[in-house]
Enzyme design. Structure first.
Site, PDB file in Angstrom:
ATOM      1  N   TRP A  10       0.740  -0.679   0.029  1.00 34.32           N
ATOM      2  CA  TRP A  10       0.173   0.459  -0.650  1.00 34.32           C
ATOM      3  C   TRP A  10       0.892   1.602  -0.043  1.00 34.32           C
ATOM      4  O   TRP A  10       0.320   2.618  -0.294  1.00 34.32           O
ATOM      5  CB  TRP A  10      -1.142  -0.299   1.340  1.00 34.32           C
ATOM      6  CG  TRP A  10      -1.897  -1.182   1.440  1.00 34.32           C
ATOM      7  CD1 TRP A  10      -2.252  -1.982  -0.353  1.00 34.32           C
ATOM      8  CD2 TRP A  10      -3.226  -0.753   2.368  1.00 34.32           C
ATOM      9  NE1 TRP A  10      -3.378  -2.415   0.174  1.00 34.32           N
ATOM     10  CE2 TRP A  10      -4.193  -2.161   1.249  1.00 34.32           C
ATOM     11  CE3 TRP A  10      -3.555  -0.572   2.796  1.00 34.32           C
ATOM     12  CZ2 TRP A  10      -5.333  -2.482   2.598  1.00 34.32           C
ATOM     13  CZ3 TRP A  10      -4.738  -0.764   3.612  1.00 34.32           C
ATOM     14  CH2 TRP A  10      -5.451  -1.867   2.987  1.00 34.32           C
ATOM     15  N   LYS A  11       2.034   1.064   0.162  1.00 37.96           N
ATOM     16  CA  LYS A  11       3.128   2.246   0.266  1.00 37.96           C
ATOM     17  C   LYS A  11       2.267   3.049   1.360  1.00 37.96           C
ATOM     18  O   LYS A  11       1.466   2.823   2.576  1.00 37.96           O
ATOM     19  CB  LYS A  11       2.975   3.211  -1.231  1.00 37.96           C
ATOM     20  CG  LYS A  11       3.505   1.974  -2.023  1.00 37.96           C
ATOM     21  CD  LYS A  11       3.768   2.738  -3.081  1.00 37.96           C
ATOM     22  CE  LYS A  11       4.227   1.725  -4.553  1.00 37.96           C
ATOM     23  NZ  LYS A  11       5.183   2.039  -5.233  1.00 37.96           N
ATOM     24  N   HIS A  94      12.915  -1.561  -1.205  1.00 34.70           N
ATOM     25  CA  HIS A  94      11.938  -1.778  -2.439  1.00 34.70           C
ATOM     26  C   HIS A  94      13.026  -0.427  -2.895  1.00 34.70           C
ATOM     27  O   HIS A  94      13.443   0.831  -2.465  1.00 34.70           O
ATOM     28  CB  HIS A  94      10.787  -1.153  -2.156  1.00 34.70           C
ATOM     29  CG  HIS A  94       9.834  -0.733  -2.366  1.00 34.70           C
ATOM     30  ND1 HIS A  94       9.717   0.814  -3.450  1.00 34.70           N
ATOM     31  CD2 HIS A  94       8.898  -1.541  -2.816  1.00 34.70           C
ATOM     32  CE1 HIS A  94       8.495   0.870  -4.332  1.00 34.70           C
ATOM     33  NE2 HIS A  94       8.090  -1.050  -3.842  1.00 34.70           N
ATOM     34  N   GLU A 166      11.133  -5.928  -9.612  1.00 37.96           N
ATOM     35  CA  GLU A 166      10.023  -4.788  -9.978  1.00 37.96           C
ATOM     36  C   GLU A 166      12.057  -3.869 -10.819  1.00 37.96           C
ATOM     37  O   GLU A 166      12.201  -3.042 -10.149  1.00 37.96           O
ATOM     38  CB  GLU A 166       9.552  -4.434  -9.038  1.00 37.96           C
ATOM     39  CG  GLU A 166       9.314  -5.254  -7.834  1.00 37.96           C
ATOM     40  CD  GLU A 166       7.957  -4.426  -6.675  1.00 37.96           C
ATOM     41  OE1 GLU A 166       7.415  -4.079  -6.476  1.00 37.96           O
ATOM     42  OE2 GLU A 166       9.369  -3.168  -6.131  1.00 37.96           O
ATOM     43  N   GLY A 232       1.650  -2.917  -6.364  1.00 35.67           N
ATOM     44  CA  GLY A 232       1.301  -1.057  -5.571  1.00 35.67           C
ATOM     45  C   GLY A 232      -0.075  -0.896  -6.124  1.00 35.67           C
ATOM     46  O   GLY A 232      -1.135  -1.481  -5.245  1.00 35.67           O
ATOM     47  N   GLY A 233      -0.112  -0.019  -6.788  1.00 34.41           N
ATOM     48  CA  GLY A 233      -1.619   0.767  -6.877  1.00 34.41           C
ATOM     49  C   GLY A 233      -2.924  -0.514  -6.877  1.00 34.41           C
ATOM     50  O   GLY A 233      -4.199  -0.016  -6.165  1.00 34.41           O
TER      51      GLY A 233
END
Ligand code: PEP
Length: 249
Positions: A10-11, A94, A166, A232-233
């Site tokens: 979710w950052k 990350h 990534e 992520g998004g």
């Protein structure tokens, strides 16, 4: 057989409301039986997530951790504390942490060791920038990041590491690596690991991350060396994250 993992990062996003929505949806969702699925929320939501996810298959991850157990490190959180909140996984290295907070390979290694030390499974994130890819340096960069950490671990520690490839140019950009581009790098990482130990390489869990969504997940996850996704998004939308999990069976 490698157990697939779909990890939602979710950052610095989310809310208590979102945590509860995930809890509601995943309490009745049908997921592939072999799948592990986890959400990596910001720290303040861990306790709410632990409660909301108790009756779901969702596990908890942390987005980073400090290498130390405790001390005068204002603003930091240790693996031991995360463990108390039921955290099973932690991202280390990350690209946002490497770029925005200047985390070096050495610091990434220290965090990874700290995770292993408290029985948290580290997810080591690696990937090249667009400039590095265009210059033909993708494998060199990725294997440096993987190698720095793996070469300093004992064999039994290596077995417990998950690696997420990534490509930096694909993170949050909507530009996904093609399944072939992702597969090529994943196969390279697995080959590199085979240099240490063939059985370990065969068992190594490799995730793809970079604009994975409900529309492209199935094709990426069908690649022979891709064992899951770091999302992520799309992990901020409960229906999309569920659809990605369901395509990982
Ligand atoms: C990530 O943050 O690890 C990531 C892959 O983000 P996104 O899916 O938004 O590209």
């Amino acid at each position: 057989m490698r157990t697939p993992l779909i990890a939602g990062n979710w950052k610095m996003n989310g809310s208590t409301e979102l945590v509860e929505a995930f809890g509601r949806t995943f309490s009745s969702a049908a997921l592939p039986s072999s799948l592990e699925a986890a959400i990596f929320p910001p720290y303040p939501y861990l306790e709410a997530a632990r409660r909301a996810f108790a009756e779901t298959p969702l596990r908890l991850g942390a987005q980073t951790l400090n290498p130390l157990h405790s001390g005068a490190h204002t603003g930091e959180v240790s693996g031991r504390m995360l463990r108390e909140f039921g955290v099973c996984y932690a991202l280390v290295g990350h690209s946002e942490r490497r770029q925005l907070y200047r985390e070096s390979d050495e610091q990434v290694h220290d965090r990874l060791l700290a995770a292993l030390g408290v029985d948290i499974t580290p997810v080591l994130c690696v990937g090249e920038t667009l400039e590095e890819r265009d210059a033909g340096h993708t494998m060199q960069v990725v294997l440096r990041q993987v190698g720095y950490v793996m070469a300093r671990l004992e064999p039994e520690q290596r077995e417990r590491v998950i690696i997420a490839y990534e490509p930096v140019w694909a993170i949050g950009t909507g530009r996904t690596a093609t399944p072939e581009q992702a597969q090529e790098v994943m196969a390279g990482i697995r080959d590199y690991q085979a240099g240490f130990d063939r059985d370990l390489a065969a068992a190594l869990r490799l995730l793809y991350g970079g604009s994975m969504n409900a529309g492209n997940a199935a094709e990426l996850l069908a690649q022979p060396d891709i064992d899951g996704g770091l999302v992520g998004g799309a992990s901020l939308k409960v229906d999309d994250f569920l659809a990605i999990c369901q395509s990982a069976g």
